[in-house]
Design an enzyme around this catalytic site. Structure first.
Site, short mmCIF file in Angstrom:
data_model
loop_
_atom_site.label_atom_id
_atom_site.label_comp_id
_atom_site.label_asym_id
_atom_site.label_seq_id
_atom_site.Cartn_x
_atom_site.Cartn_y
_atom_site.Cartn_z
N ASN A 9 0.88 -1.28 0.09
CA ASN A 9 -0.19 0.07 0.04
C ASN A 9 0.94 1.06 -0.03
OD1 ASN A 9 -1.82 2.34 0.42
ND2 ASN A 9 -2.50 1.24 2.84
N LYS A 11 0.11 4.08 -0.23
CA LYS A 11 -0.51 5.50 0.23
C LYS A 11 -0.23 6.69 -0.69
CE LYS A 11 -0.09 3.24 4.68
NZ LYS A 11 0.25 3.43 6.29
N HIS A 95 -9.56 1.21 5.38
CA HIS A 95 -8.15 1.48 6.14
C HIS A 95 -8.20 2.22 7.21
CE1 HIS A 95 -3.95 2.29 6.59
NE2 HIS A 95 -3.83 1.44 5.97
N GLU A 97 -6.44 4.85 8.25
CA GLU A 97 -6.37 6.11 7.81
C GLU A 97 -7.60 6.99 7.36
OE1 GLU A 97 -2.63 5.57 5.63
OE2 GLU A 97 -1.67 4.94 7.50
N GLU A 167 -5.36 -5.18 10.96
CA GLU A 167 -4.35 -4.06 11.18
C GLU A 167 -4.37 -3.20 12.34
OE1 GLU A 167 -2.14 -2.65 7.19
OE2 GLU A 167 -4.11 -1.65 7.28
N GLY A 173 2.46 1.97 10.83
CA GLY A 173 3.40 3.32 10.80
C GLY A 173 4.28 3.79 12.06
N SER A 212 3.54 -2.04 10.43
CA SER A 212 4.90 -2.15 10.57
C SER A 212 5.52 -3.59 10.39
CB SER A 212 5.44 -2.07 12.03
OG SER A 212 5.08 -0.70 12.28
P1 PGA Z 1 2.91 0.17 7.83
O1 PGA Z 1 1.23 0.42 6.98
O2 PGA Z 1 3.46 -0.99 7.09
O3 PGA Z 1 3.75 1.36 7.22
O4 PGA Z 1 2.66 0.09 9.17
C1 PGA Z 1 0.65 -0.51 6.95
C2 PGA Z 1 -0.62 -0.17 6.31
O5 PGA Z 1 -1.17 0.97 6.81
O6 PGA Z 1 -1.31 -0.78 5.56
#
Ligand code: PGA
Length: 250
Positions: A9, A11, A95, A97, A167, A173, A212
């Site tokens: 992803n 983003k 997601h 976010e 997640e 992140g 992560s």
């Molecule tokens: P990350 O993001 O691997 O940077 O923690 C995962 C995600 O948001 O799908």
């Protein structure tokens, strides 16, 4: 046996040329593992067309990061699932976010999932609890609620279109991944619910871990029970670690 799925992803990252180079490297990674691992990437919307051209007929799957909850009409800035279906094979929905920065509700994720399926897209429904919810002991109930709501309109015949990504929000992140135990415990809870909801057909639904995930911990998560793959954010922005994660899934 379930084929593992590794999804990057991106983003709101990458400039055009970076995106093209990354896409070509991911296509190569996907080709190198053949049928043994499914690999997907979710570039920003403006790169979907050039990325699709760059990867040609590679097995790399192209996904959107989101789709609109409505079918069409006066929704400035939104992109309909039917528009994405010409380019993508799947879309992320829900997601964290989107839930956090755009106040998306469970009902929004239900509608988006419904639109995506109607348009012929596969869906990766993202679920996960915040740190506060976990410390209150509510992690399971939050995740179960998000799944139940997000899949409310999914019938038995659409089950093959669904993937769940667990997640935990506190792991996204932050560089602080969940433990293998956290991931597999929640994946087991999710699997039980899917089994109740879809009976025999639940087996086609893959459960990914995200938060992560990187080339150092990928193998551990992939070995965890009921975890069938990874949804990767920052570690998917560089070809080398992402390719290593794809190979870890073989
Ligand atoms: P990350 O993001 O691997 O940077 O923690 C995962 C995600 O948001 O799908």
């Amino acid at each position: 046996m379930t084929v593992p799925l590794i999804v990057g992803n991106w983003k709101m990252n990458t400039f055009r040329e970076e995106a093209m180079a990354l896409a070509r490297a991911c296509a190569q990674a996907s080709e190198s593992v053949g049928q043994s691992v499914n690999v997907g990437v979710c570039p920003p919307f403006p790169w979907l067309v050039p990325v699709k051209e760059a990867i040609g007929d590679s097995p790399l799957q192209l996904g959107a990061q989101d789709c609109a909850a409505a079918e069409k009409g006066a929704f400035t800035g939104d992109v309909a699932a039917s528009m994405l279906a010409n380019l993508c094979s799947f879309t992320l929905v829900g997601h964290s976010e989107r839930r956090t920065h755009h106040s998306e509700t469970d009902e929004d994720t239900r509608q988006k999932t419904e639109q995506a399926i109607k348009a012929g897209l596969n869906v990766i429904l993202c679920v996960g609890e915040t740190e506060q919810e976990r410390s209150r002991g509510d992690a399971e109930s939050v995740v179960r609620r998000q799944i139940s709501a997000g899949l409310r309109s999914v019938g038995d015949h659409d089950v093959t279109r669904i993937t769940i990504a667990y997640e935990p929000v506190w792991a996204i992140g932050t560089g602080i991944a969940a433990t293998e135990g956290d991931a597999s415990n929640m994946a087991t809870v999710i699997r039980r619910d899917l089994e109740v909801r879809f009976a025999a057909s639940h087996g086609s639904i893959r459960i990914l871990y995200g938060g992560s995930a990187n080339d150092k911990n990928a193998a551990t998560f992939l070995a965890a029970s009921n975890v069938d793959g990874l949804l990767v954010g920052s570690a998917s922005l560089l070809a080398e670690p992402f390719t290593a994660m794809v190979h870890a899934a073989t």
